[in-house]
Scaffold this motif. Structure first.
Motif, PDB file in Angstrom:
ATOM      1  N   HIS A   1      -1.324  -5.579  -7.286  1.00 51.53           N
ATOM      2  CA  HIS A   1      -1.949  -4.928  -5.712  1.00 51.53           C
ATOM      3  C   HIS A   1      -3.592  -4.739  -5.673  1.00 51.53           C
ATOM      4  O   HIS A   1      -4.573  -4.208  -5.160  1.00 51.53           O
TER       5      HIS A   1
ATOM      6  N   CYS B   1      -6.743   1.038  -2.505  1.00 46.38           N
ATOM      7  CA  CYS B   1      -5.792   2.108  -2.772  1.00 46.38           C
ATOM      8  C   CYS B   1      -6.469   1.541  -4.058  1.00 46.38           C
ATOM      9  O   CYS B   1      -5.990   2.401  -4.789  1.00 46.38           O
TER      10      CYS B   1
ATOM     11  N   CYS C   1      -6.600  -4.601  -3.475  1.00 51.27           N
ATOM     12  CA  CYS C   1      -7.392  -4.194  -1.591  1.00 51.27           C
ATOM     13  C   CYS C   1      -7.428  -2.969  -2.390  1.00 51.27           C
ATOM     14  O   CYS C   1      -7.402  -1.262  -3.197  1.00 51.27           O
TER      15      CYS C   1
ATOM     16  N   CYS D   1       0.450  -1.363   0.112  1.00 50.78           N
ATOM     17  CA  CYS D   1      -0.097   0.148  -0.086  1.00 50.78           C
ATOM     18  C   CYS D   1       1.032   0.878   0.049  1.00 50.78           C
ATOM     19  O   CYS D   1       0.085   2.276  -0.630  1.00 50.78           O
TER      20      CYS D   1
ATOM     21  N   ARG E   1       0.511   3.661  -2.529  1.00 54.05           N
ATOM     22  CA  ARG E   1       0.200   5.433  -2.983  1.00 54.05           C
ATOM     23  C   ARG E   1       0.851   6.532  -2.950  1.00 54.05           C
ATOM     24  O   ARG E   1       0.669   7.254  -3.121  1.00 54.05           O
TER      25      ARG E   1
HETATM   26 ZN   LIG Z   1      -3.164  -1.085  -0.712  1.00 56.15          ZN
END
Ligand SMILES: [Zn+2]
Lengths: 191, 117
Positions: free
Chosen positions: B27, B34, B31, B5, B9
């Motif tokens: 990812h 995100c 997630c 993350c 980010r």
């Molecule tokens: Zn993430």
């Protein structure tokens, strides 16, 4: 959909004639560029009357400096630089203007009206971003506007706003973060 | 918040969603946090693109104001620069616009002669 700004046709000799003192040619340049200069001024000072003063002052400065304009930059790019410098000298006035965050510049039909003859169209997110920009501090707003809308380099921004390159980068990061949060609210409100 | 993350980010916030690497994109697909960050970033990208074509309309009298403030007396001089009228002079120039229009041709011709001399 193509979203590129429509560059008004501009005979090359218009700038050259204005450079030599031809007021008619300069008047034509004013007609062509007045709205984009005013738009940049509004984004920097967030007040329409003050933006009109900045626009007038910027063109007067340009007229006086025309003999020194060598054409190594586009006239519009040169005007943008003059407008930023002019707006920055008007910052004292801006501090005296009380801005009501609820008073939207962008949704005011008079201020946001687009002239179809100039091309372009009012895009969906434009009023939202204009409003969100108004909530940033003046320097943070100027950095974000110049980098993300006018594609200036960090070095150019730092020079014209009289801050360090590091300060410009920090304000850009913080400004984008604030804008993302504001626009997320706007997006959720539309959903 | 998972290990992937943080860089994901940071990249999205600094350079936008288009700057994500292939593994970061994978990812993001797994997630929710995100994915939301990417979605917010895309909104901002679209908003800036819209702002590039959005224009405020300048006041209808701005052209007149500018030309009055750059009146014939302020013809730029490559050596000394044009004389700049103050605000009072601008108001006076607008007030006497009719007179200026009447004698303008004469003044311009006279100035051209002076410059030619
Ligand atoms: Zn993430």
């Amino acid at each position: 959909m193509e979203r590129e700004r429509v560059e008004p046709s501009q005979p090359l000799d218009l700038v050259e004639r204005a450079r030599l003192g031809d007021r008619d040619a300069f008047g034509e340049l004013v007609r062509i560029h007045q709205h984009e200069v005013f738009t940049l001024a509004v984004r920097l000072v967030r007040d329409r009357e003050l933006a009109a003063d900045v626009t007038q002052d910027a063109f007067v400065r340009a007229w006086r400096a025309m003999p020194r304009f060598r054409g190594d930059a586009k006239f519009s790019t040169w005007m943008h630089r003059i407008t930023v410098n002019t707006a920055w000298t008007h910052r004292e006035k801006e501090r005296r203007v009380r801005l009501d965050p609820l008073e939207s510049l962008a949704v005011d039909p008079e201020s946001s009206e687009l002239d179809p003859e100039r091309g372009g169209e009012a895009a969906a997110a434009a009023p939202a971003i204009e409003d969100a920009l108004g909530l940033l501090s003046p320097t943070m707003r100027a950095v974000v506007v110049l980098k993300d809308i006018y594609d200036w380099s960090h070095a150019e921004i730092a020079e014209h706003l009289d801050i360090s390159v590091t300060a410009a980068k920090v304000r850009l990061h913080r400004g984008r973060k604030e804008l993302r949060a504001r626009l997320a609210d706007w997006k959720d409100g539309r959903a | 918040m998972r290990v992937r993350c943080v860089p994901t980010r940071a990249t999205v916030q600094a350079r936008g969603a288009s700057a994500l690497t292939a593994s970061m994109r994978t990812h993001v697909g797994t997630c929710a946090g995100c994915a939301a960050a990417v979605s917010d970033a895309r909104v901002l990208d679209v908003a800036f693109a819209d702002a590039r074509v959005f224009e405020y309309t300048a006041p209808s009298d701005i052209e007149q104001r500018i030309l009055a403030a750059t009146g014939p007396w302020a013809v730029p001089d490559p050596v000394r620069g044009g004389r700049r009228p103050g605000r009072a002079a601008t108001v006076a120039a607008v007030a006497t616009a009719a007179t200026t229009a009447a004698v303008g041709t004469f003044v311009i011709v006279l100035r051209r002669r002076q410059r030619a001399a």
